[in-house]
Structure formats: structure tokens, C-alpha cells
Design an enzyme around this catalytic site. Structure first.
Site, short mmCIF file in Angstrom:
data_model
loop_
_atom_site.label_atom_id
_atom_site.label_comp_id
_atom_site.label_asym_id
_atom_site.label_seq_id
_atom_site.Cartn_x
_atom_site.Cartn_y
_atom_site.Cartn_z
N GLY A 1 0.85 -1.21 0.00
CA GLY A 1 0.00 0.00 0.00
C GLY A 1 0.87 1.25 0.00
CG ASP B 1 7.79 2.23 10.08
OD1 ASP B 1 8.45 1.17 10.20
OD2 ASP B 1 6.93 2.59 10.91
CD1 TRP C 1 9.59 4.19 21.40
CD2 TRP C 1 9.05 5.67 23.01
NE1 TRP C 1 9.49 5.44 20.82
CE2 TRP C 1 9.14 6.35 21.78
CE3 TRP C 1 8.73 6.38 24.16
CZ2 TRP C 1 8.94 7.73 21.67
CZ3 TRP C 1 8.50 7.74 24.05
CH2 TRP C 1 8.61 8.41 22.82
CG HIS C 2 8.61 -0.46 25.93
ND1 HIS C 2 7.69 0.29 26.62
CD2 HIS C 2 8.11 -0.61 24.68
CE1 HIS C 2 6.67 0.58 25.82
NE2 HIS C 2 6.91 0.06 24.63
CD GLU D 1 6.54 -4.65 19.19
OE1 GLU D 1 7.41 -4.22 18.42
OE2 GLU D 1 5.82 -3.90 19.89
CG LEU E 1 0.55 11.29 5.16
CD1 LEU E 1 2.00 11.69 4.96
CD2 LEU E 1 -0.27 11.65 3.92
CB VAL E 2 1.42 5.06 5.66
CG1 VAL E 2 2.46 5.94 4.99
CG2 VAL E 2 1.60 5.01 7.15
N1 UDP Z 1 3.26 -2.60 6.44
C1 UDP Z 1 3.03 -2.29 5.10
N2 UDP Z 1 1.80 -1.84 4.75
C2 UDP Z 1 0.80 -1.65 5.65
C3 UDP Z 1 1.04 -1.95 7.00
C4 UDP Z 1 2.30 -2.42 7.36
O1 UDP Z 1 3.91 -2.43 4.26
O2 UDP Z 1 -0.30 -1.22 5.25
C5 UDP Z 1 4.58 -3.16 6.82
C6 UDP Z 1 5.69 -2.12 6.77
O3 UDP Z 1 6.91 -2.75 6.49
C7 UDP Z 1 5.66 -1.59 8.19
C8 UDP Z 1 5.39 -2.86 8.98
O4 UDP Z 1 4.51 -3.62 8.16
O5 UDP Z 1 6.87 -0.95 8.54
C9 UDP Z 1 4.77 -2.66 10.37
O6 UDP Z 1 3.78 -1.68 10.36
P1 UDP Z 1 4.05 -0.27 11.06
O7 UDP Z 1 5.45 0.15 10.77
O8 UDP Z 1 2.97 0.67 10.63
O9 UDP Z 1 3.86 -0.65 12.58
P2 UDP Z 1 4.54 0.09 13.83
O10 UDP Z 1 6.03 0.09 13.62
O11 UDP Z 1 4.00 1.47 13.87
O12 UDP Z 1 4.11 -0.75 15.00
MN MN Z 2 7.24 0.33 11.97
#
Ligand code: UDP
Ligand code: MN
Length: 370
Positions: free
Chosen positions: A141, A231, A253-254, A321, A367-368
Site C-alpha cells: 500500500g 518505516d 521505548w521500553h 510483536e 498518511l499510510v
Molecule cells: N506494512 C506495510 N503496509 C501496511 C502496513 C504495514 O507495508 O499497510 C509493513 C511495513 O513494512 C511496516 C510494517 O509492516 O513498517 C509494520 O507496520 P508499522 O510500521 O505501521 O507498525 P509500527 O512500527 O508502527 O508498529
Molecule cells: Mn514500523
């Protein structure tokens, strides 16, 4: 705040002055606040201001309150354990270089911090073993346009420089993956995965996809694999000192928090559940790694846990996680990376964080995410 006001009013009531007023008010003749005796008025204002103050602190200054957590000690590595802490890649670890942080686990796995290892020893050892190192990342996405190019660019500069590397990009739109000129001995493979309805499902589906990939071409061509969130980006050398059979990342963070506060899944119905006496550290799912065999086991465990949960109609609080943390409780990592290896600048400045290797991108969920 509401609690504070309520407490203040009930204190006034229980101390007499207000009781009469309450009775009078029932008869429609209440004493207004401005008619209260001066001392009580002052007290009421003090209580209100304190309540507002705490609310303000809670909402806006939590960051500065959080920085006090550095005073919660991480513990120290026992002297008797130190000589045991070596592996193929780091050689002997220099614990004395970082006396202010925890450099080993209770099961004698090293926690590596900047300054405790010699990156050149690790590089030579990896070259001697003629290793290929896999790096998997999902960009499904809008995560693709937003993060992938920067992630790969930074990996070219800092990830396992001088080694054989194979990137595996899993995406719903292979045609949109940016063209990259890669360094010698490095290649990029793109695999198609379906888009899911919810971002949580994209995140969790990674475990099953990785399990299959590790059983296929990725597993055949790589010796060790790192599985990362997209990300984030590399900012400094991330080399073979991070390699081991099973590698976990301390969550930025932990890492100072007491165990009972860690955000593990607590609902017993979930396969990821840990009770209050369980858990070692809180690990970050944005980075884990290891040998192909160890990661096959890890991904199988997490994918199965997620499937059992979905059959029971439950979902672990932090999705994949939570299951990863359950796995690392049951099967201890053989190497742990300090938060320097995956740091978030939002946390602010910390003396113990010397050279961050990977930095989180600012969270822009609006945004994502769908
Ligand atoms: N991801 C993706 N598309 C999405 C949701 C998640 O590609 O719609 C992948 C992407 O690699 C992302 C990872 O899954 O970094 C984990 O999601 P996110 O980073 O949003 O989670 P957070 O780090 O905020 O817990
Ligand atoms: Mn992430």
C-alpha cells in the site's frame, strides 16, 4: 482533573464548611463560591490549579517526565558471565567500555552496545565464512512510496557493507518498486504479496510469508536473514557484529521499564499471553534476525499463534510483536541488540545512545494506514 476537583469538593464537604451549604442549596439558598470564607476559597483554587497542572504535565510534558526513566537501572552483567560472552562474529566483547548499561542477559547472551565490539573483526569473520545475508522488508500500500526508496538507499550505504547481500522486497505492486543501482555482490528480489483490508493484517501476514520465503529461494541463498519494518532508515554501519543464530532488538521505548510494566499481551485467551512473572525484555518487531533455521521456527511459531488467536476471535495487543515477544520468552535470543541499533529520535537525547544505526521515521499513520 475531574478526580482532583471531586476530591477537593469532598474534602471541603467532609471538613464541615460545605455541608451546610449543600443543605441550604437543596432549599434553593446555596452559598455561592464567592461567599465562602477566604481560607477555603484559597484552598479550592489551589486544588483546582494543582489538578490543571497535573493534567497539563500529563498531556504536554510527558516526554520530560519519561526522560526520568534513565534513572531506572538496567542492571549490570555479572563478572563471572563476561568471559563467556563471545561469538563467531564479535570475538571477545569489551564490557568495560560500557559500564553504565546492561551488556548481557541472564542466560549469558551478549547485549551489544557501541564500543563493546570491534566491527573489523566481525567483517573479517563474515568474509572468511563467505556469507550471504538476507534483508527482508514489506512495503504494501502507501508504505511503498512513503518509505521504501529511502530505506533501500540507506541500506546500500550502511547495511553489511562489503558482504554479499540479497534484499527481498514484499509488495502488492512490484512494478512500483524504485529502480536501484546496487553495490557489487548485492541483489534485490521483489515478491508479490496481497494487500490486506487492515494494516494490522499486513503486519501480521508477514510471519507466514516470511516462513514460506525462508523455506524457498531466500532460505537457499541466504545464511542469515534480518527482517525489518520499512518505516526506518540506516544512519550508521550495521555490520556482521549483529549476526547470530537468533537476534532480538531491545525496544527503544521500553528498555528501562520494570518487567511488570512491559506491554506484553496479558489476555490468557491469546497464544501470545505472558503472565506478570514472565518476560525478559520487551523486544521490537521492527527488527529481528538469525539463521534460516532459527527464523523458520520463529515465523512458524508466530504465524501459528496468530492463526489460533483469529480462530478464537482474539487479537494480541501489539499483533505480530506480541507473538514475537512470546517466542523470545520461550526460546531465548542468542544475541540482543541495544536500542542504539534501532532508535527513535522522538525519545530525545540520551547519553547511553552513542551511534544509532537505524532510526525510526516519524509516525505518519494518517498518511499510510487505511
Ligand atoms: N506494512 C506495510 N503496509 C501496511 C502496513 C504495514 O507495508 O499497510 C509493513 C511495513 O513494512 C511496516 C510494517 O509492516 O513498517 C509494520 O507496520 P508499522 O510500521 O505501521 O507498525 P509500527 O512500527 O508502527 O508498529
Ligand atoms: Mn514500523
Amino acid at each position: 482533573m475531574a478526580l482532583g476537583v471531586e476530591w477537593g469538593l469532598s474534602w471541603l464537604r467532609s471538613h464541615g464548611g460545605y455541608r451546610k451549604q449543600e443543605g441550604q442549596r437543596q432549599r434553593g439558598q446555596g452559598t455561592p463560591i464567592w461567599a465562602l470564607p477566604r481560607a477555603k476559597k484559597r484552598l479550592l483554587w489551589q486544588l483546582l490549579l494543582t489538578a490543571f497542572g497535573f493534567l497539563g504535565l500529563y498531556l504536554y510534558r510527558l516526554g520530560s517526565l519519561r526522560s526520568l526513566e534513565v534513572f531506572i537501572p538496567m542492571g549490570i552483567c555479572p563478572r563471572a558471565t563476561m568471559p563467556l560472552l563471545r561469538d563467531n562474529f564479535t570475538g571477545v566483547l569489551r564490557h568495560w567500555a560500557r559500564p553504565e548499561v546492561l551488556t548481557c542477559t541472564s542466560w549469558a547472551a551478549p547485549i551489544i552496545w557501541d564500543g563493546t565490539f570491534d566491527p573489523q573483526v566481525a567483517e573479517q569473520e563474515a568474509r572468511r565464512q563467505n556469507l550471504t545475508i538476507g534483508l527482508t522488508v514489506f512495503a504494501v500500500g502507501r508504505y511503498l512510496e512513503k518509505y521504501l526508496e529511502h530505506f533501500l538507499d540507506s541500506a546500500e550505504q550502511h547495511f553489511m557493507v562489503g558482504q554479499s547481500v540479497v534484499y527481498y522486497v514484499f509488495t502488492d505492486r512490484p512494478e512500483a518498486v524504485p529502480y536501484m543501482t546496487l553495490g557489487q555482490g548485492r541483489l534485490l528480489r521483489v515478491e508479490r504479496v496481497p494487500q490486506e483490508n487492515r494494516w494490522q493484517d499486513v503486519s501480521m501476514a508477514r510471519m507466514r510469508t516470511l516462513h514460506e520465503a525462508l523455506g524457498g529461494q531466500l532460505g537457499q541463498e541466504a545464511d542469515y536473514v534480518f527482517c525489518l519494518d520499512v518505516d526506518q532508515h540506516f544512519t550508521s554501519n550495521f555490520g556482521p557484529e549483529t549476526l547470530a543464530d537468533l537476534v532480538a532488538q531491545l525496544h527503544a521505548w521500553h528498555y528501562h521499564w520494570p518487567r511488570w510494566l512491559l506491554p506484553y499481551e496479558r489476555d490468557k485467551r491469546s497464544a501470545a499471553a505472558l503472565s506478570f512473572g514472565e518476560g525478559d525484555f520487551y523486544y521490537h518487531a521492527a527488527l529481528f534476525g538469525g539463521s534460516v533455521a532459527a527464523l523458520r521456527k520463529l515465523t512458524a511459531h508466530c504465524a501459528l499463534g496468530q492463526q489460533l488467536d483469529s480462530e478464537r476471535g482474539v487479537e494480541a495487543i501489539w499483533h505480530d510483536e506480541s507473538h514475537l515477544n512470546k517466542f523470545f520468552w520461550l526460546y531465548k535470543p542468542t544475541k540482543v541488540l541495544s536500542p542504539e541499533f534501532c532508535w527513535d529520535l522522538q525519545i530525545g537525547w540520551r547519553t547511553e545512545i552513542h551511534t544509532p544505526r537505524l532510526l525510526w521515521e516519524p509516525k505518519e499513520y494518517a498518511l499510510v494506514r487505511n
